[in-house]
Design a protein around this motif. Sequence first.
Motif, PDB file in Angstrom:
ATOM      1  N   ASP A  20       0.825  -1.213   0.000  1.00  0.00           N
ATOM      2  CA  ASP A  20       0.000   0.000   0.000  1.00  0.00           C
ATOM      3  C   ASP A  20       0.858   1.263   0.000  1.00  0.00           C
ATOM      4  OD1 ASP A  20      -2.345  -1.462  -0.062  1.00  0.00           O
ATOM      5  OD2 ASP A  20      -2.625  -1.402   2.115  1.00  0.00           O
ATOM      6  N   GLU A  21       1.939   1.247   0.770  1.00  0.00           N
ATOM      7  CA  GLU A  21       2.815   2.427   0.842  1.00  0.00           C
ATOM      8  C   GLU A  21       3.515   2.670  -0.488  1.00  0.00           C
ATOM      9  OE1 GLU A  21       3.927   2.205   5.605  1.00  0.00           O
ATOM     10  OE2 GLU A  21       5.259   1.268   4.146  1.00  0.00           O
ATOM     11  N   VAL A  22       4.009   1.605  -1.097  1.00  0.00           N
ATOM     12  CA  VAL A  22       4.690   1.735  -2.392  1.00  0.00           C
ATOM     13  C   VAL A  22       3.710   2.212  -3.456  1.00  0.00           C
ATOM     14  CG1 VAL A  22       5.879   0.458  -4.222  1.00  0.00           C
ATOM     15  CG2 VAL A  22       6.459   0.029  -1.830  1.00  0.00           C
ATOM     16  N   THR A  23       2.516   1.653  -3.449  1.00  0.00           N
ATOM     17  CA  THR A  23       1.481   2.060  -4.402  1.00  0.00           C
ATOM     18  C   THR A  23       1.123   3.530  -4.215  1.00  0.00           C
ATOM     19  OG1 THR A  23       0.614  -0.198  -4.448  1.00  0.00           O
ATOM     20  CG2 THR A  23      -0.847   1.539  -5.239  1.00  0.00           C
ATOM     21  N   ALA A  24       1.064   3.985  -2.964  1.00  0.00           N
ATOM     22  CA  ALA A  24       0.738   5.385  -2.679  1.00  0.00           C
ATOM     23  C   ALA A  24       1.836   6.319  -3.188  1.00  0.00           C
ATOM     24  CB  ALA A  24       0.532   5.586  -1.175  1.00  0.00           C
ATOM     25  N   VAL A  25       3.090   5.916  -3.037  1.00  0.00           N
ATOM     26  CA  VAL A  25       4.204   6.737  -3.539  1.00  0.00           C
ATOM     27  C   VAL A  25       4.115   6.855  -5.052  1.00  0.00           C
ATOM     28  CG1 VAL A  25       6.716   6.801  -3.844  1.00  0.00           C
ATOM     29  CG2 VAL A  25       5.757   6.272  -1.610  1.00  0.00           C
ATOM     30  N   LEU A  26       3.867   5.752  -5.719  1.00  0.00           N
ATOM     31  CA  LEU A  26       3.755   5.776  -7.177  1.00  0.00           C
ATOM     32  C   LEU A  26       2.562   6.618  -7.626  1.00  0.00           C
ATOM     33  CD1 LEU A  26       4.679   2.078  -7.988  1.00  0.00           C
ATOM     34  CD2 LEU A  26       6.030   4.119  -8.463  1.00  0.00           C
ATOM     35  N   ALA A  27       1.457   6.483  -6.924  1.00  0.00           N
ATOM     36  CA  ALA A  27       0.272   7.261  -7.269  1.00  0.00           C
ATOM     37  C   ALA A  27       0.532   8.758  -7.103  1.00  0.00           C
ATOM     38  CB  ALA A  27      -0.918   6.826  -6.409  1.00  0.00           C
ATOM     39  N   ALA A  28       1.292   9.117  -6.073  1.00  0.00           N
ATOM     40  CA  ALA A  28       1.618  10.532  -5.857  1.00  0.00           C
ATOM     41  C   ALA A  28       2.477  11.077  -6.992  1.00  0.00           C
ATOM     42  CB  ALA A  28       2.345  10.696  -4.519  1.00  0.00           C
ATOM     43  N   ALA A  29       3.218  10.189  -7.655  1.00  0.00           N
ATOM     44  CA  ALA A  29       4.048  10.600  -8.781  1.00  0.00           C
ATOM     45  C   ALA A  29       3.306  10.483 -10.106  1.00  0.00           C
ATOM     46  CB  ALA A  29       5.311   9.746  -8.829  1.00  0.00           C
ATOM     47  N   GLY A  30       2.026  10.106 -10.028  1.00  0.00           N
ATOM     48  CA  GLY A  30       1.229   9.989 -11.241  1.00  0.00           C
ATOM     49  C   GLY A  30       1.443   8.678 -11.982  1.00  0.00           C
ATOM     50  N   LYS A  31       1.963   7.682 -11.299  1.00  0.00           N
ATOM     51  CA  LYS A  31       2.236   6.379 -11.912  1.00  0.00           C
ATOM     52  C   LYS A  31       1.330   5.316 -11.316  1.00  0.00           C
ATOM     53  CE  LYS A  31       5.769   7.725 -14.347  1.00  0.00           C
ATOM     54  NZ  LYS A  31       5.852   7.608 -15.769  1.00  0.00           N
ATOM     55  N   GLU A  32       1.224   4.213 -12.027  1.00  0.00           N
ATOM     56  CA  GLU A  32       0.434   3.091 -11.536  1.00  0.00           C
ATOM     57  C   GLU A  32       1.368   1.925 -11.283  1.00  0.00           C
ATOM     58  OE1 GLU A  32      -3.118   0.302 -13.264  1.00  0.00           O
ATOM     59  OE2 GLU A  32      -3.180   2.446 -13.726  1.00  0.00           O
ATOM     60  N   ALA A  33       1.215   1.292 -10.143  1.00  0.00           N
ATOM     61  CA  ALA A  33       2.080   0.173  -9.770  1.00  0.00           C
ATOM     62  C   ALA A  33       1.728  -1.063 -10.579  1.00  0.00           C
ATOM     63  CB  ALA A  33       1.949  -0.122  -8.283  1.00  0.00           C
ATOM     64  N   ASP A  34       2.756  -1.785 -10.989  1.00  0.00           N
ATOM     65  CA  ASP A  34       2.574  -3.093 -11.604  1.00  0.00           C
ATOM     66  C   ASP A  34       2.476  -4.086 -10.445  1.00  0.00           C
ATOM     67  OD1 ASP A  34       2.895  -5.638 -12.706  1.00  0.00           O
ATOM     68  OD2 ASP A  34       4.461  -5.012 -14.104  1.00  0.00           O
ATOM     69  N   GLU A  35       1.276  -4.554 -10.180  1.00  0.00           N
ATOM     70  CA  GLU A  35       1.036  -5.394  -9.000  1.00  0.00           C
ATOM     71  C   GLU A  35       1.876  -6.671  -9.017  1.00  0.00           C
ATOM     72  OE1 GLU A  35      -0.515  -4.531  -6.252  1.00  0.00           O
ATOM     73  OE2 GLU A  35      -1.052  -2.615  -7.144  1.00  0.00           O
ATOM     74  N   GLY A  36       2.088  -7.240 -10.200  1.00  0.00           N
ATOM     75  CA  GLY A  36       2.900  -8.453 -10.303  1.00  0.00           C
ATOM     76  C   GLY A  36       4.347  -8.184  -9.929  1.00  0.00           C
ATOM     77  N   ALA A  37       4.898  -7.096 -10.467  1.00  0.00           N
ATOM     78  CA  ALA A  37       6.289  -6.737 -10.158  1.00  0.00           C
ATOM     79  C   ALA A  37       6.437  -6.371  -8.684  1.00  0.00           C
ATOM     80  CB  ALA A  37       6.732  -5.572 -11.045  1.00  0.00           C
ATOM     81  N   LEU A  38       5.443  -5.681  -8.153  1.00  0.00           N
ATOM     82  CA  LEU A  38       5.497  -5.264  -6.750  1.00  0.00           C
ATOM     83  C   LEU A  38       5.438  -6.466  -5.814  1.00  0.00           C
ATOM     84  CD1 LEU A  38       5.612  -3.069  -4.629  1.00  0.00           C
ATOM     85  CD2 LEU A  38       3.137  -2.754  -4.889  1.00  0.00           C
ATOM     86  N   SER A  39       4.552  -7.412  -6.091  1.00  0.00           N
ATOM     87  CA  SER A  39       4.462  -8.585  -5.212  1.00  0.00           C
ATOM     88  C   SER A  39       5.721  -9.435  -5.314  1.00  0.00           C
ATOM     89  CB  SER A  39       3.212  -9.410  -5.523  1.00  0.00           C
ATOM     90  OG  SER A  39       3.311  -9.995  -6.796  1.00  0.00           O
TER      91      SER A  39
END
Length: 106
Positions: A20-39
């Motif tokens: 959630d924290e990593v996704t929030a950082v990416l969202a703040a930068a206007g990016k979308e997290a790749d859930e597969g890469a993140l997991s």
Amino acid sequence: MQEIAAYLLCKLAGKEGTSDEVTAVLAAAGKEADEGALSTLLSEIEGKDINELLAAGDEKLKTVKVGGGGGGGAGGGDAAEEAVEEEEEEEEEADIGGGMHMFGGG
């Protein structure tokens, strides 16, 4: 790659670096997290100290050989020489006609 950068930013901020924290950082930068890469990232570094991982990576990078292609920079020198020679030729042509009269009248 952006997931790793966001994870490191979380760690620098003193956070755990959860999904959630990593996704929030990416969202703040206007990016979308790749859930597969993140997991995959989070499962591979689970229980490991980030400073130790960075130190180990640094040691591996020291063994990488770089360079060897140093000949590429000399190519532009000829063009610069030609430009200088052309300028000199133009100046010489202008100087020749300077104090002389075409029919010797001066």
